[in-house]
Structure formats: C-alpha cells, structure tokens
Design an enzyme around this catalytic site. Structure first.
Site, mmCIF file in Angstrom:
data_model
loop_
_atom_site.group_PDB
_atom_site.id
_atom_site.type_symbol
_atom_site.label_atom_id
_atom_site.label_comp_id
_atom_site.label_asym_id
_atom_site.label_seq_id
_atom_site.Cartn_x
_atom_site.Cartn_y
_atom_site.Cartn_z
ATOM 1 C CB CYS A 168 -109.961 7.302 35.279
ATOM 2 S SG CYS A 168 -109.896 5.389 35.104
ATOM 3 C CB CYS A 176 -115.720 1.666 31.722
ATOM 4 S SG CYS A 176 -116.435 0.492 32.831
ATOM 5 C CB CYS A 180 -112.614 9.786 32.509
ATOM 6 S SG CYS A 180 -111.494 9.247 31.156
ATOM 7 C CB CYS A 203 -108.265 4.329 27.553
ATOM 8 S SG CYS A 203 -107.263 4.896 28.731
HETATM 9 FE FE1 SF4 Z 1 -108.800 5.376 30.502
HETATM 10 FE FE2 SF4 Z 1 -110.939 7.136 31.328
HETATM 11 FE FE3 SF4 Z 1 -111.637 4.721 30.741
HETATM 12 FE FE4 SF4 Z 1 -110.012 5.255 32.771
HETATM 13 S S1 SF4 Z 1 -112.198 5.931 32.604
HETATM 14 S S2 SF4 Z 1 -109.629 3.525 31.424
HETATM 15 S S3 SF4 Z 1 -108.546 6.753 31.950
HETATM 16 S S4 SF4 Z 1 -110.728 6.102 29.295
#
Ligand code: SF4
Length: 257
Positions: free
Chosen positions: A216, A244, A219, A132
C-alpha cells in the site's frame, strides 16, 4: 504456520497429506510443485499475487506455461495501492489473456474503521496498523480462499525474519487446513530476477525506483542501498512485526469492525 506433521486436514485426502509429510516435495523444483498442485487441486487452486513483488509474477508465468486453462490468480485491492500496481494488473490481464480475480475490503468495515481511527491510523501504533491490514487485506483474503482447497504464494525464506521457515508445501492451519504452495521456497533473490529477465515477465514499475517490495502507498517507501529488502515496508515498526496477516496469525483490536 505449523509443521505438516502436527495437524489433520479435513477435506484433503490422506494420500496428499502423506506426500506432504514425507518431505519429498521440499526437494522438488518450482514447476514440479505447481504441477503437483494442479494435478491434485485444480480448479480449486489459485495464485495469490500482490502485483508488488516479482515472485508472484514469476509463478504466474510458470503456471501459464504449464497449463493456461488451470491458471487462476487473485489479488486484493486494499484501496490504498499505487497507480503503478493497477497498471501492472492490467498489463498482466492483457499479456496472459486471463481474468485477475480482484477482491475488495468490505466498504462498511472500512468506513467504520476510518471514522473511528482516522484515515492514517496505521502510523499511530502496530495495533492500528494490524487492524487496517485485517480490514483491508485479511478479511478479503478469507473470502478469496473460501472456494479454494489450495493456494499458491511467492514466499521465500530470505524475504525477512518473519518468513525464515517457509516450506515448498505447507498445511495452512490459520486458513482452515488448506494446502499452501510456496514454489520459490528454495529460490534466491538473484534466481527470481534472472527468471524475470530471461522470460520478460512484467513487473511493477516501482522496482526500478528503489522499491524491492510494493504494498500500500502509505506503508511502502524506497530503500537505500544496503538496506534489507523488507526495510521499505512498515519501516516505523520492528522487523518482527512486518507482516500484514496474510501469511501469519495474530490478534488485532477492533473486533467490532
Ligand atoms: Fe492498511 Fe497499510 Fe496494511 Fe495497507 S499495508 S492495509 S494501508 S496498514
């Protein structure tokens, strides 16, 4: 990230590489690092700001004080941000009278991902979470960096185990050998908030509700007193995994996405 001495960087003058390798910039103050970057790379240098941490806003304020005409900032709208983060982006546009260069994920890749893995795939496994982040953050970052020779980030060593080796100026091999500036590499958490208060820098409203770092919405959570500042990000994972992919390299599955 690799030591500056370990790689050759196409497109960056050797004199600039020599400056980085000398280590002299590691003793420079935050404003000096920004000025150094402006002089060598503008207009092909920009700040990457998440609008979810005070560090990026502090650097933006400094950049604007040094040279508004050279101040560029970009951010990535993952599609899963808090309303407070969108509010802050607009406040910053108004306060500094600048364009915030916003990048979005590729809608076709998002569509394919959530059809295959579900809307909340990130809770299922670290692999899914990284997928993601890859689709919603890393790929848009690659597009944002495409017309830049250097980028600026708000990383500090005490932000967690994944950031312990941050330097003021680095050669970012995972992003094509671009130069990456971390002007706050020697700053403490208290230094950052002292600057925010004394310069009335706009910050994310969620910081006042127990969120030291806002990413996000699915998260990110508020932390308890005494918890590590990064404990509210991907809290269901081991601390070693809590990045990330914007600032570290790793493989994720779903290569077809
Ligand atoms: Fe996806 Fe969570 Fe990464 Fe945002 S922080 S891109 S929602 S996995």
């Amino acid at each position: 990230m690799v030591p500056a001495s370990a790689v050759e960087t196409p497109g960056v003058p050797s004199s600039v590489l020599d400056e980085i390798r000398s280590g002299a910039l590691e003793k420079a103050g935050a404003e000096e690092v920004i000025e150094w970057g402006f002089e060598r790379f503008a207009p092909r240098i920009a700040l990457s700001a998440s609008f979810g941490s005070p560090e990026g806003l502090v650097i933006l304020d400094m950049m604007h004080r040094i040279d508004p005409g050279r101040t560029r900032v970009f951010t990535i709208d993952t599609g899963r941000l808090y309303q407070q983060t969108y509010n802050l982006i607009d406040r910053v546009r108004d306060r500094y009278d600048i364009e915030v260069e916003i990048y979005f994920p590729d809608p076709e890749r998002v569509q394919k991902m959530v059809r295959e893995w579900g809307m909340n795939l990130f809770y299922e496994s670290t692999e899914n979470r990284r997928l993601c982040c890859q689709v919603r953050k890393v790929e848009p970052l690659d597009r944002a960096l495409a017309d830049l020779d250097a980028w600026i980030a708000g990383l500090r060593p005490d932000q967690g185990v994944t950031r312990a080796d941050v330097q003021s100026v680095e050669i970012d091999e995972i992003h094509g050998g671009r130069i990456k500036l971390n002007p706050l590499a020697s700053w403490s958490h208290e230094d950052v908030w002292s600057y925010v208060r004394s310069h009335e820098v706009p910050v994310n409203a969620l910081h006042g509700q127990g969120y030291p770092s806002v990413g996000c919405a699915p998260c990110t959570r508020a932390i308890e007193e005494g918890e590590d500042a990064r404990a509210g990000r991907w809290w269901w994972e081991n601390p070693e995994n809590r990045e990330c992919g914007l600032h570290v390299a790793y493989e994720g599955h779903g290569s077809g996405i």
